[in-house]
Design a protein around this motif. Sequence first.
Motif, short mmCIF file in Angstrom:
data_model
loop_
_atom_site.label_atom_id
_atom_site.label_comp_id
_atom_site.label_asym_id
_atom_site.label_seq_id
_atom_site.Cartn_x
_atom_site.Cartn_y
_atom_site.Cartn_z
N ILE A 1 7.07 -31.79 30.97
CA ILE A 1 7.46 -31.05 29.77
C ILE A 1 7.34 -31.95 28.54
CG2 ILE A 1 9.36 -29.90 28.59
CD1 ILE A 1 10.45 -29.11 31.34
N SER A 2 7.89 -33.14 28.62
CA SER A 2 7.80 -34.07 27.49
C SER A 2 6.35 -34.44 27.20
CB SER A 2 8.61 -35.34 27.79
OG SER A 2 9.99 -35.06 27.88
N GLY A 3 5.57 -34.61 28.26
CA GLY A 3 4.16 -34.97 28.09
C GLY A 3 3.36 -33.92 27.36
N LYS A 4 3.76 -32.68 27.50
CA LYS A 4 3.10 -31.58 26.78
C LYS A 4 3.57 -31.53 25.33
CE LYS A 4 4.75 -27.50 27.41
NZ LYS A 4 5.15 -26.20 28.01
N LEU A 5 4.87 -31.64 25.13
CA LEU A 5 5.42 -31.52 23.77
C LEU A 5 5.02 -32.66 22.86
CD1 LEU A 5 9.02 -30.25 24.62
CD2 LEU A 5 7.20 -28.96 23.49
N VAL A 6 4.79 -33.85 23.43
CA VAL A 6 4.45 -35.01 22.59
C VAL A 6 3.10 -34.82 21.90
CG1 VAL A 6 3.20 -36.44 24.28
CG2 VAL A 6 4.64 -37.52 22.54
N LEU A 7 2.30 -33.86 22.37
CA LEU A 7 0.99 -33.60 21.76
C LEU A 7 1.06 -32.59 20.63
CD1 LEU A 7 -1.15 -33.36 25.03
CD2 LEU A 7 -1.02 -35.29 23.44
N ALA B 1 14.64 -34.49 17.18
CA ALA B 1 14.22 -34.76 15.79
C ALA B 1 12.74 -35.09 15.70
CB ALA B 1 15.05 -35.90 15.22
N ILE B 2 12.15 -35.50 16.81
CA ILE B 2 10.71 -35.79 16.80
C ILE B 2 9.91 -34.77 17.59
CG2 ILE B 2 10.98 -38.26 16.37
CD1 ILE B 2 10.50 -38.74 19.36
N GLY B 3 10.53 -33.63 17.91
CA GLY B 3 9.78 -32.54 18.49
C GLY B 3 9.72 -32.49 20.00
N ILE B 4 10.38 -33.43 20.67
CA ILE B 4 10.45 -33.35 22.13
C ILE B 4 11.92 -33.14 22.50
CG2 ILE B 4 8.34 -34.64 22.59
CD1 ILE B 4 9.96 -37.16 22.93
N GLY B 5 12.35 -33.60 23.62
CA GLY B 5 13.75 -33.48 24.02
C GLY B 5 14.05 -34.52 25.08
N PRO B 6 15.32 -34.81 25.33
CA PRO B 6 15.69 -35.82 26.34
C PRO B 6 15.65 -35.24 27.75
CG PRO B 6 17.65 -34.97 25.29
CD PRO B 6 16.49 -34.31 24.60
N PHE B 7 14.50 -34.69 28.11
CA PHE B 7 14.38 -33.96 29.37
C PHE B 7 14.54 -34.86 30.59
CE2 PHE B 7 11.83 -31.55 26.25
CZ PHE B 7 12.53 -30.35 26.29
N VAL B 8 13.84 -35.99 30.59
CA VAL B 8 13.84 -36.86 31.78
C VAL B 8 15.20 -37.47 32.03
CG1 VAL B 8 12.90 -38.99 32.74
CG2 VAL B 8 11.37 -37.33 31.67
N ILE B 9 15.87 -37.89 30.98
CA ILE B 9 17.15 -38.59 31.17
C ILE B 9 18.33 -37.63 31.25
CG2 ILE B 9 16.31 -40.70 30.08
CD1 ILE B 9 17.95 -39.87 27.58
#
Length: 254
Positions: free
Chosen positions: A234-240, A138-146
């Motif tokens: 992946i999350s670090g890229k998408l958060v931008l 919903a905020i444009g990333i995903g629960p990739f790490v967990i």
Amino acid sequence: MNFPEGTVSVHLANRLARIEFYHPASNSFPTALLDALKTAIDDLSKNPQVTTVILQSQGEGAFCAGASFDELLSITDTDAGAAFFSGFAGVVNAMRKSKQIFIGRIHGKAVGGGVGLAAACDYCFATAQSAIKLSELAIGIGPFVIEPAVSKKIGKNAFTALSLAAHEWKSAAWAFQHGLYDEVCENAEELDQKVAAFAQRVSEYNPEALVEMKQIFWEGTEHWDSLLSARAAISGKLVLSDFTKAALSQFKKK
């Protein structure tokens, strides 16, 4: 350990330890608090007298609201983004590699990384109020790490349903049905009684047997150091992304 961003405390009693974290924003996690939690887990792992750890948070509201939105909004480059999400990766990996048995005390709602913490526990108690949500999409990333920890507990199909229903709370009963929670209590008083009794009983088992069982519980996860690091990138890229920045700003206004 006390920080402007919150606290992490450790209490020892014979073979049993209790780790408690707190943050004023619904027990969410900025980097400093994630690092403190990992340090507490790593330090306990070096204590051969402790066989059992209770993981819990303070307060009567949320168990854990996941990542700190303030810190997510402050990320300006991919390295900083990957470093932030690596904090969750570090905690999950510290829990799975510890020789100690982790028992989760989930007293309230868990979101995102909070669901990951519950999944990284070896056994979880919750209350009927302990609904869960993976809001990352919903905020444009995903629960990739967990994802690896959550999928290990509830299976890929349930993880898919949980992650795609990013705006929807799943009940504690749902989490119990799918294996995230092992027991659901009516209220906090019953929760504390059951957690204390179960943890005490486990702590009295043969320490060598517990170490061997912990290895069995986490068989097949030996590659998670590299896997979770790649997921953090992946999350670090998408958060931008513009999508995520706009979504986070909207969430903060609510």
